[in-house]
Each structure stands twice: as C-alpha cells, then as structure tokens.
Design a protein around this motif. Structure first.
Motif, short mmCIF file in Angstrom:
data_model
loop_
_atom_site.label_atom_id
_atom_site.label_comp_id
_atom_site.label_asym_id
_atom_site.label_seq_id
_atom_site.Cartn_x
_atom_site.Cartn_y
_atom_site.Cartn_z
N CYS A 23 0.85 -1.18 0.00
CA CYS A 23 0.00 0.00 0.00
C CYS A 23 0.89 1.24 0.00
N PRO A 43 -16.01 -3.15 5.95
CA PRO A 43 -14.60 -3.42 6.25
C PRO A 43 -14.39 -3.66 7.75
N LEU A 91 -8.17 -3.84 2.16
CA LEU A 91 -8.22 -2.41 1.87
C LEU A 91 -7.21 -1.66 2.72
N PHE A 106 -9.31 5.88 1.05
CA PHE A 106 -9.09 4.47 0.78
C PHE A 106 -8.48 4.23 -0.58
N GLY A 109 -8.05 -1.42 -3.13
CA GLY A 109 -8.12 -2.75 -2.55
C GLY A 109 -7.35 -3.80 -3.34
N GLN B 38 -19.29 2.77 -1.99
CA GLN B 38 -18.44 1.71 -2.55
C GLN B 38 -19.12 1.13 -3.78
N GLY B 43 -12.70 0.18 -4.06
CA GLY B 43 -12.46 0.73 -2.73
C GLY B 43 -13.57 1.68 -2.32
#
Lengths: 115, 113
Positions: A23, A43, A91, A106, A109, B38, B43
């Motif tokens: 990441c 999440p 994520l 964010f 993912g 989302q 994401g």
C-alpha cells in the motif's frame, strides 16, 4: 494520481502459500490503516500505523499476518500459510492527523482468492 | 464494543426520488462519523464527514445528519440518479480518534432509470 494505491489489485494463490500486498498512502499522510472486507460486509479493522510505529492490532490479525511500514511511507501486509478463509478484499486507507481532521482515504483494494 | 447497524440493507428506487439511508451506533462516544460510497469490487470513496460537535454536513445532493445522543445518523440523497447506485457505508471511530474504526454492513442502493 495522488491517491492511495495498492498492489496487486488481484491475487490468486493456493492454500499454504505466502502472499504480500503493498500500500502506498497519500504522500503527506502520517497514518495508515489496513482493513479486510468479505462479501456483503463492511470493512473490518486489522491494524494501523502512526508513521512507522504499529500502534494497534485487531484480534483478527492472527500470527500468520504481519504488517510493516519501515520508513513511515509505504506499508506491506504479509499473510503466511494462506487458508481459504483468508479470501477477502484487503483495503488500505491513509489519513493526515492534523487537529480534528481524521478523514480517511481508501485505496482500490487487493482482492485475494485462496484456492 | 461499538456496533453499527445500517437499515435498510438494500433499497431500490425509481430515478428522481429522494431517499434516506440510516446508520445507528450503540456507543455515543464517537469522534466523528463518515459516510462512504463503494462501487462493486472497488475501494471506498468518502462522501461526507461529520464531526461529533456538528449536526449536519452537506455536499451537493447529499446531506448527512448526526444525533449523537440517540446514536443515529442519516444520509439524505436528493433527486436520485442511476449513477448513485452503489453500497453506502457509515463508519464510526471512537472518541479517542481514528484507531479502531467500526463500519456498518452497508445499504445497497439501486436507482432504476
């Protein structure tokens, strides 16, 4: 693009193999978070870093999981001896802790499939 | 332990309708509340963040309200469009700041043209 990036976007692996995800947060952000999301669920928090220090780990993060953020920039999440139950979207998010602003941003993912 | 519930789990509305999504949380000691969108397989995109001292926030056709004492937040979407179709999630960090953030399970919205 100056957002949060994650690599790879998809990973298919056989049970028992090790996998590592990366990441890259927004460059000036000092906090970095890892979450896991399974289908139809929100999440779930795994762990977070303040700069290079890992400050909290969820009980979801078993001994097979390890996360690092060696220089306070990018982070890696490694899963050893993968199990089918590890299949999920992983994520990453980052935020800049500045005053009262803790807004999280964010990445797209990494979808992990363990066969 | 903080628990976050979102009702309904799924919602289907015709284009142009105004709608309300609900988020309830059990522990009112929160730092703020954030609403996300989302899209499938993607994401999360931040929509609105309401500080614990605020009552509401607005962005375009979106308006989010927060009632800490009753443990509720609502996301109001005006004049819905097919492009609004997505899953909407609310997230609540504890009052100590962004450590273990708790997410709801989301409301899956479908706007029919």
């Amino acid at each position: 693009d100056t957002g949060v990036s994650q690599d790879p976007r998809h990973k298919i692996t056989k049970r028992g193999q090790n996998v590592t995800f990366r990441c890259d947060p927004i460059s000036e952000h000092n906090r970095l978070y890892w979450y896991r999301q399974t289908l139809g669920q929100g999440p779930e928090f795994l762990t977070y870093f303040q700069n290079e220090a890992q400050l909290e780990k969820s009980r979801l993060l078993s001994d097979r999981f390890s996360a690092e953020r060696p220089k306070g920039s990018f982070s890696t999440l490694e899963i050893q001896r993968t199990e089918q139950g590890d299949s999920a979207m992983y994520l990453c998010a980052s935020s800049l802790v500045q005053g009262a602003n803790y807004e999280q941003y964010f990445g797209p993912g990494t979808r992990l499939t363990v066969t | 332990k903080q628990e976050v519930t979102q009702i309904p789990a799924a919602l289907s509305v015709p284009e142009g309708e105004n709608l309300v999504l609900n988020c309830s949380f059990t522990d009112s000691a929160i730092y703020n509340l954030q609403w996300f969108r989302q899209d499938p397989g993607k994401g999360l995109t931040s929509l609105l963040l309401i500080q614990s001292s605020q009552r509401e926030q607005t962005s375009g056709r979106l308006n989010a309200s927060l009632d800490k004492s009753s443990g509720r937040s609502t996301l109001y979407i005006a004049a819905s469009q097919p492009g609004d179709s997505a899953t909407y999630l609310c997230a609540v960090p504890p009052s100590g700041g962004y450590q273990k953030v708790t997410f709801g399970t989301g409301t899956k919205l479908q706007v029919i043209p």
